[in-house]
Motif scaffolding. Sequence first.
Motif, PDB file in Angstrom:
ATOM      1  N   UNK A 178       0.838  -1.202   0.000  1.00  0.00           N
ATOM      2  CA  UNK A 178       0.000   0.000   0.000  1.00  0.00           C
ATOM      3  C   UNK A 178       0.873   1.252   0.000  1.00  0.00           C
ATOM      4  N   UNK A 179       0.289   2.363  -0.428  1.00  0.00           N
ATOM      5  CA  UNK A 179       1.025   3.626  -0.505  1.00  0.00           C
ATOM      6  C   UNK A 179       1.446   4.139   0.865  1.00  0.00           C
ATOM      7  N   UNK A 180       0.666   3.787   1.883  1.00  0.00           N
ATOM      8  CA  UNK A 180       0.901   4.325   3.222  1.00  0.00           C
ATOM      9  C   UNK A 180       2.126   3.724   3.898  1.00  0.00           C
ATOM     10  N   UNK A 181       2.659   2.644   3.346  1.00  0.00           N
ATOM     11  CA  UNK A 181       3.787   1.953   3.965  1.00  0.00           C
ATOM     12  C   UNK A 181       5.008   1.980   3.048  1.00  0.00           C
ATOM     13  N   UNK A 182       6.182   1.930   3.636  1.00  0.00           N
ATOM     14  CA  UNK A 182       7.425   1.865   2.871  1.00  0.00           C
ATOM     15  C   UNK A 182       7.898   0.416   2.829  1.00  0.00           C
ATOM     16  N   UNK A 183       7.847  -0.217   1.647  1.00  0.00           N
ATOM     17  CA  UNK A 183       8.254  -1.627   1.548  1.00  0.00           C
ATOM     18  C   UNK A 183       9.753  -1.820   1.361  1.00  0.00           C
ATOM     19  N   UNK A 184      10.523  -0.742   1.501  1.00  0.00           N
ATOM     20  CA  UNK A 184      11.965  -0.823   1.301  1.00  0.00           C
ATOM     21  C   UNK A 184      12.471   0.130   0.234  1.00  0.00           C
ATOM     22  N   UNK A 185      11.719   1.188  -0.032  1.00  0.00           N
ATOM     23  CA  UNK A 185      12.127   2.170  -1.027  1.00  0.00           C
ATOM     24  C   UNK A 185      13.168   3.125  -0.437  1.00  0.00           C
ATOM     25  N   UNK A 186      14.165   3.504  -1.224  1.00  0.00           N
ATOM     26  CA  UNK A 186      15.205   4.410  -0.715  1.00  0.00           C
ATOM     27  C   UNK A 186      14.692   5.839  -0.589  1.00  0.00           C
ATOM     28  N   UNK A 187      15.176   6.573   0.387  1.00  0.00           N
ATOM     29  CA  UNK A 187      14.778   7.959   0.589  1.00  0.00           C
ATOM     30  C   UNK A 187      15.767   8.905  -0.077  1.00  0.00           C
ATOM     31  N   UNK A 188      15.252  10.049  -0.565  1.00  0.00           N
ATOM     32  CA  UNK A 188      16.094  11.030  -1.238  1.00  0.00           C
ATOM     33  C   UNK A 188      16.714  10.502  -2.515  1.00  0.00           C
ATOM     34  N   UNK A 189      16.008   9.633  -3.223  1.00  0.00           N
ATOM     35  CA  UNK A 189      16.595   8.885  -4.338  1.00  0.00           C
ATOM     36  C   UNK A 189      15.977   9.200  -5.699  1.00  0.00           C
TER      37      UNK A 189
END
Length: 248
Positions: free
Chosen positions: A102-113
């Motif tokens: 879901x959009x509300x959760x981070x499944x392991x996406x990098x930040x500032x990327x």
Amino acid sequence: MYTDIIAINKNSWEEAAENFYGRNSLPEYGPLAPLEDELNLFGDVAGLNILDFGCGSGHSLKYMDERKAKELWGLDLSKNQIDAARKLLDDSHSKVMLFESPMEENPGLPEGYFDIVYSIFAIGWTTDLAKTVENVYRYLKSGGSFIFSWEHPLYSRVRLKERALIMDQSYHEEGSYDHEAWKIPAMMQQVKVSTYINTLIDQGFHIERIEEDVRLTEKDRERHSNRWYSYDKATMVPTTLIIKCRKP
């Protein structure tokens, strides 16, 4: 509560995924809406890292691959949609990373990327707009763009009857609702235009463009005859809200 809605929507999308294969994907922003070819909100994406929120069957990511994006990332609530996207993008020249989430959760996406995060006719499925926008802000590089489209908040609030618009639901009411055009149990979100704008501002975005025009051709007249997104209704009220903003 929001986890219950996510579960309902996931079940619905697993069942309906095949019916939406390739629908509402770039260069289209939504039914009877202007095309990217006309708006040019993305510009040149060659060499950029791209993230698609609600990537569906992957056709918008395919569009980005054809324009030589460097990396294609996508997330979608539905396993069936992710499987379809993975198959579609199997021969892509770009690096592809797909997540069932879901959009509300981070499944392991990098930040500032990411250079661009976008969502084409999908953001109305989020159960928490503020959290979703907060996630997008974190994923983007400084200077990166967030572009999204969704059904215009006015469209479902009015009915067309004998060339007159009749408002039979309050525009001020926000929150989860069961969309009458969706045949399987599912909960979408009604959000006012001002709420979208203020949520983006609260998270730190600078808004660059808002579009709510329609695109009406004779082909569209035939294609959208007797459908939820009616050609005749679209001559009087917009079908799609499109917003582009930037992370400073």
